[in-house]
Each structure stands twice: as structure tokens, then as C-alpha cells.
Design an enzyme around this catalytic site. Structure first.
Site, PDB file in Angstrom:
ATOM      1  CG  ASP A  12      33.177 -22.302 -31.525  1.00 58.35           C
ATOM      2  OD1 ASP A  12      33.573 -22.977 -30.564  1.00 58.35           O
ATOM      3  OD2 ASP A  12      32.178 -22.603 -32.196  1.00 58.35           O
ATOM      4  CG  ASP A 131      34.730 -32.354 -32.066  1.00 51.70           C
ATOM      5  OD1 ASP A 131      33.936 -31.800 -31.285  1.00 51.70           O
ATOM      6  OD2 ASP A 131      35.834 -31.863 -32.372  1.00 51.70           O
TER       7      ASP A 131
END
Length: 256
Positions: A12, A131
Site C-alpha cells: 500500500d 472492499d
């Protein structure tokens, strides 16, 4: 023969640095993405996923320069996501050296974009990132909802139905992150992982919540995922990729 299950370290990246948070918040610096990617390449990771976590929120494009540097050092498949909104964004990332491109927020606003991208570049290049957060209460049939913008905006979309729709439009893979588990280190949400994996014919990558090697194996054995993705356990040196592969093999999972 069973297909080998993949282990995918995830980077990330926020403003050019690898970071790791808990439930998408409380961010901690983990280093330079190119150095980290090179380390995982040397350790024998099957793939690397690079997500520019600032891109969708700030509306800026993924750092092509970082992708180019990474692709020059890494000789395993590289999936890149974050702020991918147009066919040109995908072309730019593939030209920079990405093997696959992950689409998240843009797929929700314009599902046909996924179909267009798959037609243009081939399903094998197109990953749809989901998500999901559990929204059902105790005693209710389990239900998970899609969230966008780094987990900040609910959409009202059912995660399992949405994943089926994405497969129908031509997505080659689903990258499924449980927002309830992200960074918590107590295992994947096996319920949503299994529900989506069992509903689809394309690979599902389980993400969000790995704290130990057993969690990786559970994602495959109980979650029915085709691949498992983790960040913190690798970035901060708790485990190496070879240790993860050895453990999974000891549980009877075919690894490369």
C-alpha cells in the site's frame, strides 16, 4: 493436478512510501516500495500487488514512475491499482510495466468500464478490487456491502452479487478485502471470502487481516480463495515468503 495457490505481498503506497494501517486508518511507514518489491521478488513471492492508496481519495493518478522503477527490478507478475478511471490510465500502467491493473472505485461508478477494459486489454489484465464490510446483524442471513474511496463510502451494493456482475463483465480476478478485518491481524473474513469464491468461476484473492501463517492457509482451505494477500506480516519481518510457502505446503496446499 490442483492449481498452485499464490502468495502475494501487498504494497500500500502513500506519497511514494509503503505504509500499513488498521481498518484503512492509523498509517505506519514500512519503507521504499522498490526496495521492498525487490526483496519479495528475491524471496520467491508469486506476485506483487501495488496499491496507491492516496490515488482515489485525492483524485490523482498512480505514480507511473514508481511502477516503472518497480517493474525494472521485479520479474514476477505485478498488479497495480489506485485511481484507475480510464482506458488510458490502464494503458499507461501496462506500458510502465504492470502486468495487471486493479479497478476499484471506478467500477462502482461505471461498471461498463470493466467490460470495456477487458475487451481492450484482455480479462487476464483486469482485476476488480472489492472492499466489503459486513452489514447484517446477529441472527440475520450474512450480507456484505461494497464500500469505495478507501472504505469511506457505502454503496448499498451486495458484495456477492456485485462480484458476479464483475465476472460477467469480464473481470479476470477479484481482489477481495474485508474492511472489518483489514490490519486487525486476526484472520480473513472467511464468510465473505468463501461466499464470493464459491459463487465465481474466476480466481478470488483474499485480503485483509492476516496475522500469522495459519490465516494464510485458512484463506485457501476454508475461504476457498485461489490466492492470499498479506502486507504487515511480511513488511515488518514477522514472516518471510518461503516460511509462508513451507507452512502452506505442510497443510497440504499446492504452492509454487
Amino acid at each position: 493436478m490442483a492449481l498452485a495457490k499464490r502468495i502475494i505481498p501487498c504494497l500500500d503506497v502513500d506519497n511514494g512510501r509503503v505504509v500499513k494501517g488498521v481498518k484503512f486508518e492509523n498509517i505506519r511507514d514500512a519503507g521504499d516500495p522498490v526496495e521492498i518489491a525487490r526483496r519479495y521478488n528475491e524471496q520467491g513471492a508469486d506476485e506483487i500487488t501495488f496499491l496507491d492508496i492516496t490515488a482515489s481519495v485525492d483524485g490523482r493518478d498512480t505514480t507511473l514512475h514508481t511502477v516503472e522503477r518497480m517493474a525494472s527490478q521485479v520479474f514476477i507478475p505485478l498488479t497495480v491499482g489506485g485511481g484507475v478511471r480510464t482506458v488510458q490510465d490502464i494503458r499507461n500502467l501496462l506500458n510502465a510495466g504492470a502486468d495487471k491493473v486493479s479497478i476499484n472505485t471506478a467500477a462502482v461508478f461505471n461498471p461498463e468500464f470493466v467490460g470495456e477494459a477487458a475487451d481492450r486489454f484482455g480479462s487476464q489484465c483486469i482485476v476488480v478490487a472489492i472492499d466489503a464490510k459486513k452489514v447484517s446483524g446477529p441472527g440475520e442471513a450474512p450480507r456484505w456491502e461494497i464500500f469505495t474511496h478507501g472504505g469511506r463510502k457505502p454503496t448499498g451494493l451486495d458484495a456477492v452479487e456485485w462480484a458476479k456482475k464483475m465476472e460477467g463483465l469480464g473481470a479476470g480476478e477479484i481482489l477481495l478485502t474485508s474492511m472489518d478485518q483489514d490490519g486487525m491481524k486476526n484472520g480473513f473474513d472467511l464468510g465473505v471470502t468463501r461466499a464470493i469464491s464459491d459463487a465465481l468461476g474466476i480466481p478470488v484473492i483474499a485480503s485483509g487481516g492476516v496475522g500469522n501463517l495459519q490465516h494464510l492457509a485458512d484463506g485457501i482451505l476454508e475461504g476457498h480463495a485461489s490466492a492470499v494477500l498479506a502486507a504487515s506480516i511480511f513488511h515488518f519481518g514477522e514472516y518471510t515468503v518461503p516460511e509462508a510457502k513451507a507452512y502452506m505446503a505442510s497443510r497440504g496446499i499446492v504452492v509454487r
